[in-house]
Design an enzyme around this catalytic site. Sequence first.
Site, PDB file in Angstrom:
ATOM      1  CB  CYS A 124       6.798  17.738  -7.050  1.00  0.00           C
ATOM      2  SG  CYS A 124       5.947  17.759  -5.495  1.00  0.00           S
TER       3      CYS A 124
ATOM      4  NE  ARG B 110       6.722  19.942 -12.546  1.00  0.00           N
ATOM      5  CZ  ARG B 110       5.789  19.670 -13.434  1.00  0.00           C
ATOM      6  NH1 ARG B 110       5.761  20.341 -14.569  1.00  0.00           N
ATOM      7  NH2 ARG B 110       4.897  18.755 -13.213  1.00  0.00           N
TER       8      ARG B 110
ATOM      9  CD1 TRP C 182       3.342  24.115  -4.330  1.00  0.00           C
ATOM     10  CD2 TRP C 182       1.899  22.415  -4.438  1.00  0.00           C
ATOM     11  NE1 TRP C 182       2.087  24.618  -4.139  1.00  0.00           N
ATOM     12  CE2 TRP C 182       1.176  23.599  -4.200  1.00  0.00           C
ATOM     13  CE3 TRP C 182       1.192  21.223  -4.539  1.00  0.00           C
ATOM     14  CZ2 TRP C 182      -0.199  23.625  -4.059  1.00  0.00           C
ATOM     15  CZ3 TRP C 182      -0.187  21.250  -4.401  1.00  0.00           C
ATOM     16  CH2 TRP C 182      -0.871  22.442  -4.167  1.00  0.00           C
TER      17      TRP C 182
ATOM     18  CG  ASN D  97       4.912  15.646 -10.036  1.00  0.00           C
ATOM     19  OD1 ASN D  97       4.150  16.153  -9.210  1.00  0.00           O
ATOM     20  ND2 ASN D  97       4.830  15.900 -11.331  1.00  0.00           N
TER      21      ASN D  97
ATOM     22  CD  GLU E  40      -6.060  36.378 -16.212  1.00  0.00           C
ATOM     23  OE1 GLU E  40      -6.794  35.570 -15.631  1.00  0.00           O
ATOM     24  OE2 GLU E  40      -4.828  36.235 -16.284  1.00  0.00           O
TER      25      GLU E  40
ATOM     26  CE  LYS F 149      -2.225  36.351 -13.842  1.00  0.00           C
ATOM     27  NZ  LYS F 149      -2.966  35.470 -14.662  1.00  0.00           N
TER      28      LYS F 149
ATOM     29  CG  HIS G 109     -27.884  43.041  -8.165  1.00  0.00           C
ATOM     30  ND1 HIS G 109     -29.229  43.316  -8.072  1.00  0.00           N
ATOM     31  CD2 HIS G 109     -27.540  43.306  -9.443  1.00  0.00           C
ATOM     32  CE1 HIS G 109     -29.683  43.715  -9.249  1.00  0.00           C
ATOM     33  NE2 HIS G 109     -28.670  43.717 -10.098  1.00  0.00           N
TER      34      HIS G 109
ATOM     35  CE  LYS H  78       2.995  28.697 -15.988  1.00  0.00           C
ATOM     36  NZ  LYS H  78       2.251  29.967 -16.029  1.00  0.00           N
TER      37      LYS H  78
HETATM   38  C1  AGP Z   1      -2.815  31.799 -13.507  1.00  0.00           C
HETATM   39  O1  AGP Z   1      -2.100  32.962 -13.300  1.00  0.00           O
HETATM   40  C2  AGP Z   1      -2.746  30.802 -12.481  1.00  0.00           C
HETATM   41  N1  AGP Z   1      -1.551  30.682 -11.810  1.00  0.00           N
HETATM   42  C3  AGP Z   1      -3.660  29.605 -12.545  1.00  0.00           C
HETATM   43  O2  AGP Z   1      -4.927  30.105 -12.265  1.00  0.00           O
HETATM   44  C4  AGP Z   1      -3.734  28.775 -13.859  1.00  0.00           C
HETATM   45  O3  AGP Z   1      -4.268  29.538 -14.881  1.00  0.00           O
HETATM   46  C5  AGP Z   1      -4.600  27.528 -13.597  1.00  0.00           C
HETATM   47  O4  AGP Z   1      -3.999  26.751 -12.606  1.00  0.00           O
HETATM   48  C6  AGP Z   1      -4.857  26.713 -14.842  1.00  0.00           C
HETATM   49  O5  AGP Z   1      -3.689  26.166 -15.364  1.00  0.00           O
HETATM   50  P1  AGP Z   1      -3.666  25.472 -16.780  1.00  0.00           P
HETATM   51  O6  AGP Z   1      -4.008  26.509 -17.790  1.00  0.00           O
HETATM   52  O7  AGP Z   1      -2.252  24.969 -16.926  1.00  0.00           O
HETATM   53  O8  AGP Z   1      -4.665  24.365 -16.759  1.00  0.00           O
END
Ligand code: AGP
Length: 607
Positions: A2, A28, A75, A101, A479, A483, A502, A602
Amino acid sequence: MCGIFGCILKKGEAAPIIHGGLKKLEYRGYDSVGIATIDRGHLFIKKDSGKIDDVHEMHDLDDLPGRIGVGHTRWATHGAPYQVNAHPHTDCNKQIAVVHNGIIENFAELKTELEDLGHTFKSKTDTEVIAHLIEEVMKKEVLFVDAVREAMKRIDGSYAVAVISVKAPDQIVCARKESPLVLGVAKDSIYVASDIPAFLPKTNKSVVIEDGELVVLSDKGYEIRSIADWNLVTREPELIDWAPEAAEKQGYPHFMLKEIHEQPLRLRNTLRIQDQYLDLMTTFLDRAGEVFLVACGTSYHACLAASYLFSKLSFLATHPVIASEFVEQHGKSVNIDSTLLVVSQSGETADTLEAVESARLRAATVLGLTNIVGSTLTRVARVYIVQQSGPEIGVAATKTFTSQLSVLSQLAIKLAKKRGKVSHVEIEDLEESLERIPDIVEEIISSEEEKVKQLAKKYADRQTFFFLGRGMGSAVALEGKLKLMEISYIPSLAYPAGESKHGPISLIESGFPVIFICPKDSTHRSIIGNIMEMKARGASIIAIIEKDDEEIKELADDYIEIDTGLPEVLSPIPFVIPLQLFAYYMSLERGNDPDMPRNLAKSVTVK
Ligand code: AGP
């Protein structure tokens, strides 16, 4: 999660400014939005579920009277994203409006208590108890600010709140515990927000509010007090040197694409981190009895890559741990000899901070790597480094991942030097190579973006993807998968390639797309073996390869060729770039908004 925003103007209407601030905080959380203002003794509220632009189109969020107000972009945690659950929340008599928040852990008990006293609740949220608690205290004819303080004392959990009341029509009272809150101070106006970019267009003077503090904003300025003992806190504003346009899209259609393109610049900044901070952290790592690398999501993938780096270069064994598992896995054994290197872009991720807290209680040393000055991680870490990526608005972490990798590489190289484990010549080569990475990344983006875009067109209708790599390439594979999954919603898998036989290989059938990460390092031969295994079962092979890797070109259905010439330990940064672009273009191909993936936010500030 939020975002909260509030402002008091000496003249003019607050609602359009709050609306603008909320747009900057939309990353957020964006399942509902609302604004409350006070004018001539009355409270005015507009709120609804949906993204800010949609709610604005329906209700005209700018059309609220008054020069004081608060707003919220949500959120959902307690209560579905319906209009009734959108903030601001009010008391029974619509005299008080609250935006919040965080999470109130004891809200059920408080709600029962307040209902027994005759309060009527409208929403299913935890936040609404704050409005009723304040209302209840104000029945005793106490000042608004004292009532907010009393309410905060009753609440367990986390909060950043901003409250207005018709009984104190010139004040916003805010408080903070474990959720971020900053003030923006200008000549004719004052702001409160969940983070700095929200008010940057208006002022670059900012004051970070600490846990356990309450602030009264008025058009005379701000007064900070400790909630516990009511002592006055003196804190002058600091100048923020982020240009407002740094948080804008600068002509790119999405923040994510802008942030991918910004990586060369950000990586150059990351290389400017002062040696004294890197040296200090290196000393702590060198002395540690055991080292845990703790993080979530993308930051965890940076930790995973770093565990190979620390081992290969510095001969330091580390344990990369997903933060939400840390307490279960290591909570009892972590001790005074343990060191946690905690990586978090936001510095506010609840799972990460919970791991930190449990380790601190057992006297472990906490080191932090984050992007946000003033974040909780910077306040709890013994030593911290700010990775200098600039604000990242896209939910999908891109530039912050490569900056994290750069800082972690710098630390591993420094530690190798300190321990005398690697020859001078090799150290010099590594240092020079690190300096070249920004240019290499620039070249990859300019030469490969169009090819990656075409690749996304070709594979846009696939139902699933497999990402495989070996060694550090397995962190890159994870990663790349994260993404793609988070912004294109394509269920995907990632494994160290050796592990694929496996079990996961049973999924492979004709045309199943498998993306291989293929740096020309010690894993190259084995990766070729894995490609053959997949190919023999009909998989479509997409390979990310070093320039002129003719052997893999022969085997792959499609390839993206990158020219790095880097030592093998530095390959993750360039190899992840095509995967970031692939995820972005796949998301567009499938009609999604890459900046605002569904169900995500985020900064994940709930456990
Ligand atoms: C990444 O693309 C994500 N949206 C998410 O996994 C993020 O990396 C994770 O929530 C960790 O956030 P932070 O680095 O702010 O702790």
